[in-house]
Every structure is written in C-alpha cells, then in structure tokens.
Design a protein around this motif. Structure first.
Motif, PDB file in Angstrom:
ATOM      1  N   GLN A 227       0.888  -1.334  -0.108  1.00  0.00           N
ATOM      2  CA  GLN A 227      -0.117  -0.008   0.064  1.00  0.00           C
ATOM      3  C   GLN A 227       0.887   1.298  -0.159  1.00  0.00           C
ATOM      4  N   GLN A 228       1.924   1.181   0.950  1.00  0.00           N
ATOM      5  CA  GLN A 228       2.627   2.487   0.828  1.00  0.00           C
ATOM      6  C   GLN A 228       4.080   2.251   1.660  1.00  0.00           C
ATOM      7  N   VAL A 229       5.235   2.638   0.840  1.00  0.00           N
ATOM      8  CA  VAL A 229       6.544   2.208   1.222  1.00  0.00           C
ATOM      9  C   VAL A 229       7.178   3.263   2.087  1.00  0.00           C
ATOM     10  N   GLU A 230       7.730   2.841   3.383  1.00  0.00           N
ATOM     11  CA  GLU A 230       8.221   3.654   4.263  1.00  0.00           C
ATOM     12  C   GLU A 230       9.740   4.114   3.761  1.00  0.00           C
ATOM     13  N   PRO A 231      10.115   5.558   3.956  1.00  0.00           N
ATOM     14  CA  PRO A 231      11.314   6.038   3.483  1.00  0.00           C
ATOM     15  C   PRO A 231      12.627   5.525   4.298  1.00  0.00           C
ATOM     16  N   LYS A 232      13.487   5.163   3.675  1.00  0.00           N
ATOM     17  CA  LYS A 232      15.028   4.678   4.469  1.00  0.00           C
ATOM     18  C   LYS A 232      14.426   3.244   5.080  1.00  0.00           C
ATOM     19  N   THR A 233      13.887   2.447   4.664  1.00  0.00           N
ATOM     20  CA  THR A 233      13.772   0.883   4.940  1.00  0.00           C
ATOM     21  C   THR A 233      14.108   0.042   3.943  1.00  0.00           C
ATOM     22  N   GLY A 234      14.123  -1.336   4.108  1.00  0.00           N
ATOM     23  CA  GLY A 234      14.436  -2.155   3.275  1.00  0.00           C
ATOM     24  C   GLY A 234      13.472  -2.217   2.314  1.00  0.00           C
ATOM     25  N   ALA A 235      12.095  -1.892   2.466  1.00  0.00           N
ATOM     26  CA  ALA A 235      11.243  -1.983   1.315  1.00  0.00           C
ATOM     27  C   ALA A 235      11.538  -1.131   0.238  1.00  0.00           C
ATOM     28  N   GLN A 236      12.288   0.125   0.825  1.00  0.00           N
ATOM     29  CA  GLN A 236      12.417   1.011  -0.361  1.00  0.00           C
ATOM     30  C   GLN A 236      13.687   0.841  -1.072  1.00  0.00           C
ATOM     31  N   GLN A 237      14.693   0.112  -0.246  1.00  0.00           N
ATOM     32  CA  GLN A 237      15.963  -0.528  -0.840  1.00  0.00           C
ATOM     33  C   GLN A 237      15.711  -1.403  -2.049  1.00  0.00           C
ATOM     34  N   ALA A 238      14.503  -2.506  -1.634  1.00  0.00           N
ATOM     35  CA  ALA A 238      14.345  -3.448  -2.538  1.00  0.00           C
ATOM     36  C   ALA A 238      13.404  -2.816  -3.920  1.00  0.00           C
ATOM     37  N   GLY A 239      13.063  -1.685  -3.912  1.00  0.00           N
ATOM     38  CA  GLY A 239      12.540  -0.721  -4.979  1.00  0.00           C
ATOM     39  C   GLY A 239      10.906  -1.410  -5.056  1.00  0.00           C
ATOM     40  N   LEU A 240      10.346  -1.647  -3.858  1.00  0.00           N
ATOM     41  CA  LEU A 240       8.948  -1.841  -3.719  1.00  0.00           C
ATOM     42  C   LEU A 240       8.207  -0.658  -4.252  1.00  0.00           C
ATOM     43  N   MET A 241       6.902  -0.958  -4.968  1.00  0.00           N
ATOM     44  CA  MET A 241       6.151   0.149  -5.199  1.00  0.00           C
ATOM     45  C   MET A 241       4.815  -0.013  -4.960  1.00  0.00           C
ATOM     46  N   LYS A 242       3.882   0.766  -4.731  1.00  0.00           N
ATOM     47  CA  LYS A 242       2.345   0.194  -4.403  1.00  0.00           C
ATOM     48  C   LYS A 242       1.856  -0.409  -5.360  1.00  0.00           C
ATOM     49  N   GLY A 243       0.824  -1.253  -5.055  1.00  0.00           N
ATOM     50  CA  GLY A 243       0.334  -2.359  -5.827  1.00  0.00           C
ATOM     51  C   GLY A 243       1.343  -3.716  -6.058  1.00  0.00           C
ATOM     52  N   ASP A 244       2.262  -3.604  -5.398  1.00  0.00           N
ATOM     53  CA  ASP A 244       3.416  -4.791  -5.792  1.00  0.00           C
ATOM     54  C   ASP A 244       2.803  -5.884  -5.032  1.00  0.00           C
ATOM     55  N   SER A 245       3.096  -7.231  -5.197  1.00  0.00           N
ATOM     56  CA  SER A 245       2.890  -8.328  -4.457  1.00  0.00           C
ATOM     57  C   SER A 245       4.140  -8.940  -4.452  1.00  0.00           C
ATOM     58  N   ILE A 246       4.702  -9.363  -2.920  1.00  0.00           N
ATOM     59  CA  ILE A 246       5.694 -10.232  -2.668  1.00  0.00           C
ATOM     60  C   ILE A 246       5.301 -11.670  -2.844  1.00  0.00           C
ATOM     61  N   VAL A 247       5.976 -12.536  -3.734  1.00  0.00           N
ATOM     62  CA  VAL A 247       5.939 -13.774  -4.078  1.00  0.00           C
ATOM     63  C   VAL A 247       6.768 -14.573  -3.398  1.00  0.00           C
ATOM     64  N   ALA A 248       7.873 -14.043  -3.050  1.00  0.00           N
ATOM     65  CA  ALA A 248       9.002 -15.068  -2.335  1.00  0.00           C
ATOM     66  C   ALA A 248       9.836 -14.307  -1.940  1.00  0.00           C
ATOM     67  N   ILE A 249      10.362 -14.694  -0.526  1.00  0.00           N
ATOM     68  CA  ILE A 249      11.602 -14.218   0.109  1.00  0.00           C
ATOM     69  C   ILE A 249      12.800 -15.228   0.060  1.00  0.00           C
ATOM     70  N   ASN A 250      13.897 -14.890  -0.542  1.00  0.00           N
ATOM     71  CA  ASN A 250      15.036 -15.957  -0.808  1.00  0.00           C
ATOM     72  C   ASN A 250      14.134 -17.145  -1.571  1.00  0.00           C
ATOM     73  N   SER A 251      14.245 -18.402  -0.952  1.00  0.00           N
ATOM     74  CA  SER A 251      13.655 -19.582  -1.664  1.00  0.00           C
ATOM     75  C   SER A 251      12.352 -19.873  -0.956  1.00  0.00           C
ATOM     76  N   GLY A 252      11.871 -19.279  -0.361  1.00  0.00           N
ATOM     77  CA  GLY A 252      10.462 -19.199   0.562  1.00  0.00           C
ATOM     78  C   GLY A 252       9.574 -18.740  -0.426  1.00  0.00           C
ATOM     79  N   GLU A 253       8.395 -19.473  -0.487  1.00  0.00           N
ATOM     80  CA  GLU A 253       7.098 -18.864  -1.472  1.00  0.00           C
ATOM     81  C   GLU A 253       6.453 -17.932  -0.332  1.00  0.00           C
ATOM     82  N   VAL A 254       5.748 -17.007  -0.916  1.00  0.00           N
ATOM     83  CA  VAL A 254       4.852 -16.194   0.056  1.00  0.00           C
ATOM     84  C   VAL A 254       3.384 -15.917  -0.981  1.00  0.00           C
ATOM     85  N   ALA A 255       2.552 -16.459  -0.398  1.00  0.00           N
ATOM     86  CA  ALA A 255       1.080 -16.247  -0.811  1.00  0.00           C
ATOM     87  C   ALA A 255       0.364 -15.366   0.164  1.00  0.00           C
TER      88      ALA A 255
END
Length: 445
Positions: A227-255
């Motif tokens: 929904q919203q990315v906080e500044p100076k965080t890991g989310a911002q480092q990863a380039g996350l944007m509004k509307g994105d879905s995270i489907v995996a972290i390392n080798s672990g699937e995320v639903a």
C-alpha cells in the motif's frame, strides 16, 4: 501520560463498582431498619480518611487505602473488627437483632447490585452499538495459528467449522472462553480433509504466558499487496512500489501475509532477496530486514471478510445483554473450577490491578471502558460469592448454617473467622499484585 490515563480509568471503573456494590448493602440494611454507621469508598485504615462528612447519622467518606470499600452496619462483625458495639445487649436497629433471612438479603445486596449493573451495562451497550462480528463463512483462507495453536496440531489455512459439534457462526468464537478454557473438540477442514483436534484443558496456562494471539490470531489468513513504502527502509531498498505483491523471500514462497511475517522474523537484520509481482511480471529486489522483523511498508489486505452488524430494539437488546453478562459470570466460574481441579495454575488464571489497568488501555475508549466495567461487575459478583470469611459469600454461608441449625454461630467464632478471612484476602492481594508485576517484567524481556 499513558500510565495516568490507564490508572485513571481503572480507578474510575473500580470506584463505580465499589460504590454501587456497597450501596446494595446500604439500601438492603435501611429497608429492614438496620442502622448504618459508615459508607466508605476505599478503606480509612487507622482512622485516616481523605474526605468525610456526616449526613442523617451516617459518615460518608473516601479512605486512603484503595482496596475496595465498605459499609459499617451496626451490630455486625465485619472488617472494621469493632467488637465494642457487641458488648451491650442487642438493640432493635442492629444487624444481629434481625431475622437470619433479612441478614442474608443484606449480605447478598452487593452481589445482587453487581449482577444487575452488569446486565444493565451490556444491555445499554447492545442498544447503542448493536453487535458486529465477522461471519466464519466469510473467512476465505482459514486461520493463522500461533505457537500454541501449532503445538496442538493446527496449521495455517485450517478452517474451523465446528466447536464440540456445533457449527461456528462467528469467527471470534475461535478465541472465546468456550475454546480457550479447553477440553474442546474442534472440527477442522484442511484442504478436502475433515479432521478433529482436541484442545487440552490446561491451554489457558500457555495463553497466560504467551498471549491469546499465540493460539489463533484474531485476524484470519489474508492475501496482501503493498500500500505504502516507508522511506529509508528495506522495502525502499528493494524498490517496492504501491500495488506490488511479494511472492517469495529468498527461496521461500509467499502467498499470504502470515507467510511473509514468518519469513521476515527468520531473517531479522539480514538482507533478503525478494521476488516481486508487478503488472503480471516477476522482478527481483533486495532489502535489509529490520531488527524488529519488518521490511517497512504498509499492506493493503485483499479479500478482507465482510463484517456483519446486528441491531436490536430497546427491549430486544435486554436478553442479548443479559446473555453476555451471564456468559461472563459462567465463563469465569468455569475458569475458577479448573483452578480448583488443578487443570489451570492459579497464577495463570488471576489478574490484578496492573493487568486491569493495561486492559483499559492508554487512551479513552468509552465502548471498551464500559465493556470492561460490565465484565468486572460480573467478576466482582462471582468473587464475592466465594465462601471465604470477610467476603459476602462467607457471611452468607454462616447465615445459611445458622438457619439450618436454628441458632447463630458464636461471636467469638465469627471474630476469628473474620480475622482468618482478612489474612487470606490480604495474602491473595499481595500475591496477585506481585504476579502482575512479574508478568509485566517477563513480557518485556
């Protein structure tokens, strides 16, 4: 300031309960022509009071020791231990001169008022707010069990369809006393398979240590998007944007969001590789997980179950409120029974002033305030029914024995019983207060 608000709400709530409880004794005594010498909120130990005044022969006041309150009834052995008044012959306006059935009504007056108050509060709350709940049928992806739930065999995504064979209508039934008090059979739908899981009778011991969300989360399993990315965080480092879905972290699937939380907790203070679904494509990013196990974004939850609100008429709200009040009374009675039978440890089952202040919370919420006052009113009624000398239940027990025997118990016996009861109560208060402090210390370590 937060502590002041919590303590202030606790004092206000308990003051309402104590004054009305003692008013029950006061009115019953006056109805039978019994003289009342004092009416106090809190105890004026060693004769020290913060405020006092006389009105129509009764001393009204506020004591300095906030351990309840009392009415001093002429001709009665009570917590004041004033035995001088009993030295002379009984007077017609004294408690001891009245028939046992009248004295019994006086003793049960406070409990009666607490029960009426509890029903009244839940009635008014039902009139004003109705009843809002999440239908269990609206929970699309099942439950999120915590450590306690996992230990008894629950799994993320399970759907609880019945409790002791009765269909689950409201999702919050899963964390209600009928479940957490234990010895309960849960019917589980796991994929296409139906199974049964037994909730142990001592479950509440673990819940008292770890919290109710470590059994089953009050929030069901949900999908999510950024929904919203906080500044100076890991989310911002990863380039996350509004509307994105995270489907995996390392080798672990995320639903689901609980899967995200679990993987982030396992990778605190570590850089993780994210697989991100954006506009139908998978892109990669990496970011540092904070020490608290978060990436730093606000989530938009998808497929959130729709809540259902019921409204009731003025009189239609009464049975609903009465049922809630009685449920509070009976659930606490069942919990007390488990303590007596040894299924639940005493220190896990009781809460004192520190825990109660925490329940009121650091901000003023009148719905929560009055709900807690109604709850505590029913708990106070149950507690005072216990056959412990110095409590209303102890006095009532001695009066019932007198009615069966046909003659009163000796003043000497009643004096000694009162002292024993007072010592028991003080010991319990010290234990409960200390137990509260230990819990708070353990919670923050």
């Amino acid at each position: 300031m937060n502590i002041v608000i919590m303590v202030g709400q606790l004092i206000l709530g308990l003051s309402i309960l104590v004054i009305l409880h003692e008013l029950g004794h006061f009115l019953a005594a006056r109805a039978f022509g019994i003289k009342v010498d004092k009416f106090y909120l809190f105890f004026d130990a060693w004769g020290i009071s913060l405020v006092k005044f006389n009105y129509k022969g009764v001393e009204y006041g506020i004591g300095w020791l906030p351990l309840g309150g009392y009415v001093k009834i002429a001709g009665m052995i009570d917590e004041s231990m004033d035995t001088e008044q009993l030295a002379g012959p009984p007077q017609p306006w004294e408690f001891r001169s009245k028939p046992a059935w009248q004295r019994l009504i006086v003793m049960l007056g406070g409990i009666t008022v607490n029960i009426i108050l509890g029903i009244f509060i839940f009635w008014v709350l039902t009139i004003k707010y109705g009843e809002t709940y999440t239908p269990n049928s609206e929970v699309k992806y099942g439950i999120v069990p915590g450590k306690i739930g996992l230990k008894i065999g629950l799994k993320p995504g399970d759907k609880v369809t019945a409790i002791n064979g009765q269909p689950v209508i409201k999702f919050d039934e899963l964390t209600s006393p009928k479940v957490i008090l234990g010895n309960t059979d849960l019917t589980i739908l796991r994929g296409d398979e139906t199974m049964h899981i037994k909730v142990p009778g001592n479950l509440i011991n673990d819940i008292a240590d770890q919290g109710p969300d470590q059994f089953i989360s009050r929030v069901p399993r949900l999908k999510f998007a950024v929904q919203q990315v906080e500044p100076k965080t890991g989310a911002q480092q990863a380039g996350l944007m509004k509307g994105d879905s995270i489907v995996a972290i390392n080798s672990g699937e995320v639903a689901f969001f609980d899967e995200l939380q679990s993987l982030l907790q396992q990778n605190k203070n570590k850089v993780v590789q994210l697989s991100i679904k954006r506009d139908g494509k998978i892109v990669q990013g990496s970011g540092l997980v904070g020490k608290d196990g978060v990436l730093g974004f606000k989530a938009n939850f998808l497929d959130t179950p729709r809540e259902k609100k019921l409204t009731f008429s003025f009189f239609g709200s009464l049975p609903v409120g009465a049922t809630k009040a009685w449920g509070t009374f009976s659930d606490n009675a069942k919990g007390l029974g488990k303590v007596i039978k040894g299924e639940v440890k005493f220190n896990k089952a009781v809460s004192g002033p520190v825990a109660m202040a925490t329940m009121f919370g650091p901000r003023i919420d009148w719905l929560r305030f009055w709900t807690l006052v109604g709850f505590l009113s029913m708990v106070l009624a149950l507690t005072n029914l216990l056959p412990i000398p110095a409590l209303d239940g102890g006095h009532a027990l001695f009066l019932v024995i007198e009615m069966i025997k046909g003659k009163p118990l000796s003043d000497k016996f009643l004096e000694r019983a009162q002292i024993v009861g007072f010592v028991i109560l003080i010991t319990l208060m010290v234990f409960v207060f200390g137990n509260d402090i230990v819990r708070q210390v353990m919670k923050h370590h």
